[in-house]
Design a protein around this motif. Structure first.
Motif, PDB file in Angstrom:
ATOM      1  N   ARG A  98      40.876  45.064  -5.253  1.00 38.45           N
ATOM      2  CA  ARG A  98      41.538  44.896  -3.951  1.00 38.45           C
ATOM      3  C   ARG A  98      42.331  46.144  -3.613  1.00 38.45           C
ATOM      4  O   ARG A  98      42.305  46.633  -2.494  1.00 38.45           O
ATOM      5  N   TYR A  99      43.082  46.655  -4.575  1.00 37.52           N
ATOM      6  CA  TYR A  99      43.795  47.918  -4.446  1.00 37.52           C
ATOM      7  C   TYR A  99      44.070  48.446  -5.843  1.00 37.52           C
ATOM      8  O   TYR A  99      43.907  47.720  -6.837  1.00 37.52           O
ATOM      9  N   LEU A 100      44.475  49.702  -5.946  1.00 37.43           N
ATOM     10  CA  LEU A 100      44.744  50.310  -7.240  1.00 37.43           C
ATOM     11  C   LEU A 100      46.189  50.125  -7.653  1.00 37.43           C
ATOM     12  O   LEU A 100      46.478  49.681  -8.763  1.00 37.43           O
ATOM     13  N   ASP A 101      47.130  50.476  -6.770  1.00 40.31           N
ATOM     14  CA  ASP A 101      48.556  50.336  -7.069  1.00 40.31           C
ATOM     15  C   ASP A 101      49.268  49.404  -6.093  1.00 40.31           C
ATOM     16  O   ASP A 101      50.072  48.567  -6.502  1.00 40.31           O
ATOM     17  N   ASP A 102      48.995  49.576  -4.793  1.00 34.53           N
ATOM     18  CA  ASP A 102      49.727  48.842  -3.766  1.00 34.53           C
ATOM     19  C   ASP A 102      48.795  48.425  -2.641  1.00 34.53           C
ATOM     20  O   ASP A 102      47.782  49.089  -2.372  1.00 34.53           O
ATOM     21  N   ASP A 103      49.153  47.332  -1.989  1.00 37.38           N
ATOM     22  CA  ASP A 103      48.368  46.820  -0.865  1.00 37.38           C
ATOM     23  C   ASP A 103      48.359  47.859   0.253  1.00 37.38           C
ATOM     24  O   ASP A 103      49.391  48.124   0.877  1.00 37.38           O
ATOM     25  N   LEU A 104      47.206  48.441   0.514  1.00 43.87           N
ATOM     26  CA  LEU A 104      47.095  49.489   1.531  1.00 43.87           C
ATOM     27  C   LEU A 104      47.520  48.987   2.902  1.00 43.87           C
ATOM     28  O   LEU A 104      48.081  49.756   3.694  1.00 43.87           O
ATOM     29  N   ASN A 105      47.307  47.720   3.179  1.00 42.60           N
ATOM     30  CA  ASN A 105      47.632  47.197   4.510  1.00 42.60           C
ATOM     31  C   ASN A 105      49.115  46.913   4.697  1.00 42.60           C
ATOM     32  O   ASN A 105      49.502  46.258   5.659  1.00 42.60           O
ATOM     33  N   ARG A 106      49.932  47.399   3.803  1.00 43.03           N
ATOM     34  CA  ARG A 106      51.395  47.356   3.961  1.00 43.03           C
ATOM     35  C   ARG A 106      51.984  48.766   3.981  1.00 43.03           C
ATOM     36  O   ARG A 106      53.199  48.933   3.922  1.00 43.03           O
ATOM     37  N   LEU A 107      51.120  49.799   4.073  1.00 40.80           N
ATOM     38  CA  LEU A 107      51.587  51.176   3.910  1.00 40.80           C
ATOM     39  C   LEU A 107      51.421  52.036   5.151  1.00 40.80           C
ATOM     40  O   LEU A 107      51.593  53.259   5.076  1.00 40.80           O
ATOM     41  N   PHE A 108      51.136  51.402   6.310  1.00 45.64           N
ATOM     42  CA  PHE A 108      50.960  52.189   7.523  1.00 45.64           C
ATOM     43  C   PHE A 108      52.279  52.337   8.267  1.00 45.64           C
ATOM     44  O   PHE A 108      53.320  51.909   7.792  1.00 45.64           O
ATOM     45  N   CYS A 109      52.232  53.006   9.402  1.00 52.13           N
ATOM     46  CA  CYS A 109      53.441  53.333  10.178  1.00 52.13           C
ATOM     47  C   CYS A 109      54.412  54.147   9.331  1.00 52.13           C
ATOM     48  O   CYS A 109      55.639  54.011   9.440  1.00 52.13           O
ATOM     49  N   GLY A 110      53.846  54.985   8.476  1.00 53.89           N
ATOM     50  CA  GLY A 110      54.664  55.863   7.647  1.00 53.89           C
ATOM     51  C   GLY A 110      55.230  55.230   6.398  1.00 53.89           C
ATOM     52  O   GLY A 110      55.912  55.914   5.624  1.00 53.89           O
ATOM     53  N   ALA A 111      54.959  53.929   6.146  1.00 48.16           N
ATOM     54  CA  ALA A 111      55.517  53.264   4.963  1.00 48.16           C
ATOM     55  C   ALA A 111      55.026  53.896   3.670  1.00 48.16           C
ATOM     56  O   ALA A 111      55.685  53.786   2.629  1.00 48.16           O
ATOM     57  N   HIS A 112      53.885  54.588   3.714  1.00 48.99           N
ATOM     58  CA  HIS A 112      53.358  55.250   2.515  1.00 48.99           C
ATOM     59  C   HIS A 112      54.309  56.319   1.998  1.00 48.99           C
ATOM     60  O   HIS A 112      54.290  56.648   0.804  1.00 48.99           O
ATOM     61  N   ARG A 113      55.148  56.842   2.868  1.00 46.13           N
ATOM     62  CA  ARG A 113      56.086  57.877   2.412  1.00 46.13           C
ATOM     63  C   ARG A 113      57.143  57.324   1.466  1.00 46.13           C
ATOM     64  O   ARG A 113      57.788  58.090   0.733  1.00 46.13           O
ATOM     65  N   ASN A 114      57.332  56.007   1.459  1.00 46.95           N
ATOM     66  CA  ASN A 114      58.303  55.393   0.548  1.00 46.95           C
ATOM     67  C   ASN A 114      57.739  55.197  -0.858  1.00 46.95           C
ATOM     68  O   ASN A 114      58.485  54.846  -1.776  1.00 46.95           O
ATOM     69  N   LEU A 115      56.414  55.392  -1.006  1.00 47.31           N
ATOM     70  CA  LEU A 115      55.767  55.215  -2.313  1.00 47.31           C
ATOM     71  C   LEU A 115      54.912  56.447  -2.617  1.00 47.31           C
ATOM     72  O   LEU A 115      53.686  56.366  -2.698  1.00 47.31           O
ATOM     73  N   PRO A 116      55.544  57.594  -2.792  1.00 50.11           N
ATOM     74  CA  PRO A 116      54.771  58.834  -2.963  1.00 50.11           C
ATOM     75  C   PRO A 116      53.892  58.837  -4.206  1.00 50.11           C
ATOM     76  O   PRO A 116      52.905  59.570  -4.260  1.00 50.11           O
ATOM     77  N   GLY A 117      54.214  58.016  -5.199  1.00 49.23           N
ATOM     78  CA  GLY A 117      53.426  57.995  -6.415  1.00 49.23           C
ATOM     79  C   GLY A 117      52.282  57.007  -6.402  1.00 49.23           C
ATOM     80  O   GLY A 117      51.497  56.955  -7.360  1.00 49.23           O
ATOM     81  N   SER A 118      52.157  56.225  -5.347  1.00 53.71           N
ATOM     82  CA  SER A 118      51.119  55.208  -5.279  1.00 53.71           C
ATOM     83  C   SER A 118      49.755  55.835  -5.012  1.00 53.71           C
ATOM     84  O   SER A 118      49.623  56.769  -4.218  1.00 53.71           O
ATOM     85  N   ALA A 119      48.729  55.287  -5.646  1.00 59.18           N
ATOM     86  CA  ALA A 119      47.360  55.764  -5.400  1.00 59.18           C
ATOM     87  C   ALA A 119      46.942  55.524  -3.960  1.00 59.18           C
ATOM     88  O   ALA A 119      46.088  56.244  -3.432  1.00 59.18           O
ATOM     89  N   GLU A 120      47.548  54.516  -3.320  1.00 58.40           N
ATOM     90  CA  GLU A 120      47.166  54.197  -1.948  1.00 58.40           C
ATOM     91  C   GLU A 120      47.860  55.065  -0.904  1.00 58.40           C
ATOM     92  O   GLU A 120      47.393  55.130   0.249  1.00 58.40           O
ATOM     93  N   SER A 121      48.948  55.712  -1.240  1.00 60.54           N
ATOM     94  CA  SER A 121      49.713  56.459  -0.235  1.00 60.54           C
ATOM     95  C   SER A 121      48.918  57.579   0.426  1.00 60.54           C
ATOM     96  O   SER A 121      48.913  57.699   1.653  1.00 60.54           O
ATOM     97  N   PRO A 122      48.216  58.431  -0.323  1.00 58.47           N
ATOM     98  CA  PRO A 122      47.420  59.472   0.346  1.00 58.47           C
ATOM     99  C   PRO A 122      46.332  58.889   1.245  1.00 58.47           C
ATOM    100  O   PRO A 122      46.005  59.472   2.286  1.00 58.47           O
ATOM    101  N   ARG A 123      45.782  57.744   0.844  1.00 59.72           N
ATOM    102  CA  ARG A 123      44.729  57.134   1.662  1.00 59.72           C
ATOM    103  C   ARG A 123      45.301  56.635   2.980  1.00 59.72           C
ATOM    104  O   ARG A 123      44.693  56.805   4.039  1.00 59.72           O
ATOM    105  N   ALA A 124      46.484  55.999   2.945  1.00 59.74           N
ATOM    106  CA  ALA A 124      47.116  55.538   4.185  1.00 59.74           C
ATOM    107  C   ALA A 124      47.387  56.715   5.108  1.00 59.74           C
ATOM    108  O   ALA A 124      47.139  56.640   6.320  1.00 59.74           O
ATOM    109  N   ALA A 125      47.894  57.810   4.556  1.00 52.62           N
ATOM    110  CA  ALA A 125      48.169  58.995   5.375  1.00 52.62           C
ATOM    111  C   ALA A 125      46.887  59.546   5.990  1.00 52.62           C
ATOM    112  O   ALA A 125      46.864  59.937   7.167  1.00 52.62           O
ATOM    113  N   ALA A 126      45.794  59.569   5.228  1.00 51.71           N
ATOM    114  CA  ALA A 126      44.526  60.095   5.743  1.00 51.71           C
ATOM    115  C   ALA A 126      43.966  59.213   6.848  1.00 51.71           C
ATOM    116  O   ALA A 126      43.447  59.715   7.862  1.00 51.71           O
ATOM    117  N   LEU A 127      44.062  57.905   6.693  1.00 56.10           N
ATOM    118  CA  LEU A 127      43.570  56.988   7.725  1.00 56.10           C
ATOM    119  C   LEU A 127      44.413  57.099   8.990  1.00 56.10           C
ATOM    120  O   LEU A 127      43.872  57.090  10.106  1.00 56.10           O
TER     121      LEU A 127
END
Length: 324
Positions: A98-127
């Protein structure tokens, strides 16, 4: 690449050429793993984002998009819009998770910046960047449909979630949702960090999260069960009107959210119920230490109950049907 975009995405290798033209004159451009832009040869005033696999184990919608891309490339589907296809959490898809570290569908609107170490954060930024670039100079109708399947069964097999939007939603949106075989719609009243809220709030797209059935592994989906969804998407991509036979979905408003604040969180009604299970006034739904969620309307239905989420995340929604 275009004849099986899913297999190409899972190999995670760059194409020999990052852009090209189909025999039918469609211009395509590879934007990164699982990201593909397709543009018809003539000027278009409709711009559609189709995404799937934001949760990597929700495979049927991914396979639907694979087949749409193949048919566009082969000239079997005469595309009449600008199209951005996004296979969301491609690394999790490759891992069958489903995900590697964190639910990707909770990391948009810049929320990925709060979890810089998450495997999903770069993917949210790219999308986010892909959607922003796609809509940057788009004049005309903007749509984003994010396709999912659910972990548990549902009273309504196919349903949609509309992100909070100040302008609201007109009849055209509900007509298209009906044409996509959606039988129930949830209206969100609060902001969130989902992919569709990002497209709606940041880029003024008409956006919807579509829950289309049950989670299954790749290759085990009976895609005939999604025939109406597939037909509706094809009508949208070819700029046809929604099918007149479509049934108007029932509309529900979100009236409460179950937030898991601690490890003490429990669903007092159990955790095996189907989505949209109804409970009468006075029913205790969830307990978290000294806090309780109690049904305050004559009837409320629970959607996405999941007590196993991480602390601080949503463990369910409570909804009430809107009077006809």
């Amino acid at each position: 690449m275009l004849d099986d975009f899913l297999a190409f995405t899972l190999r995670n290798q760059p194409p020999v050429a990052p852009s090209g033209t189909t025999p039918g004159g469609m211009r395509w451009r590879w934007l990164g793993q699982g990201m593909l832009e397709i543009i018809p040869p003539r000027a278009i005033d409709t711009h559609i984002v189709l995404s799937a696999g934001v949760h990597g184990d929700e495979t049927a919608p991914i396979e639907i998009l694979r087949d749409l891309v193949a048919d566009i490339a082969a000239g079997r589907l005469p595309l009449a819009c600008r199209l951005l296809v996004l296979l969301g959490n491609a690394p999790a898809m490759s891992a069958g998770k489903r995900y590697l570290d964190d639910d990707l569908n909770r990391l948009f609107c810049g929320a990925h910046r709060n979890l810089p170490g998450s495997a999903e954060s770069p993917r949210a930024a790219a999308l986010e960047a892909a959607v922003a670039a796609f809509f940057a100079n788009a004049v005309g109708a903007r749509w984003h449909l994010d396709l999912h399947t659910a972990i548990r069964p549902s009273v309504f097999e196919r349903f949609a979630l509309l992100p909070q939007r100040e302008a609201g939603y007109g009849p055209e949106v509900f007509a298209w949702l009906g044409a996509l075989d959606i039988s129930a719609v949830l209206n969100h009243r609060e902001r969130s960090n989902t992919f569709t809220y990002f497209s709606s709030s940041e880029h003024n797209a008409l956006a919807a999260t579509l829950e289309l059935g049950k989670v299954m592994p790749f290759g085990q989906n009976d895609l005939t069960r999604f025939a109406a969804v597939d037909a509706g998407l094809r009508r949208m991509l070819t700029s046809e009107a929604p099918a007149q036979s479509a049934t108007q979905p029932r509309i529900f408003d979100v009236v409460g959210q179950l937030n898991k604040q601690s490890d003490a969180f429990v669903l007092a009604v159990g955790d095996t119920m189907a989505n949209f299970t109804a409970y009468p006034r006075g029913t205790v739904i969830a307990i978290d230490r000294d806090e309780r969620y109690v049904v305050s309307h004559d009837e409320e239905r629970i959607v996405f109950p999941n007590p196993k989420v991480k602390n601080g995340l949503r463990a369910g929604l409570m909804v009430v049907e809107r009077p006809v």
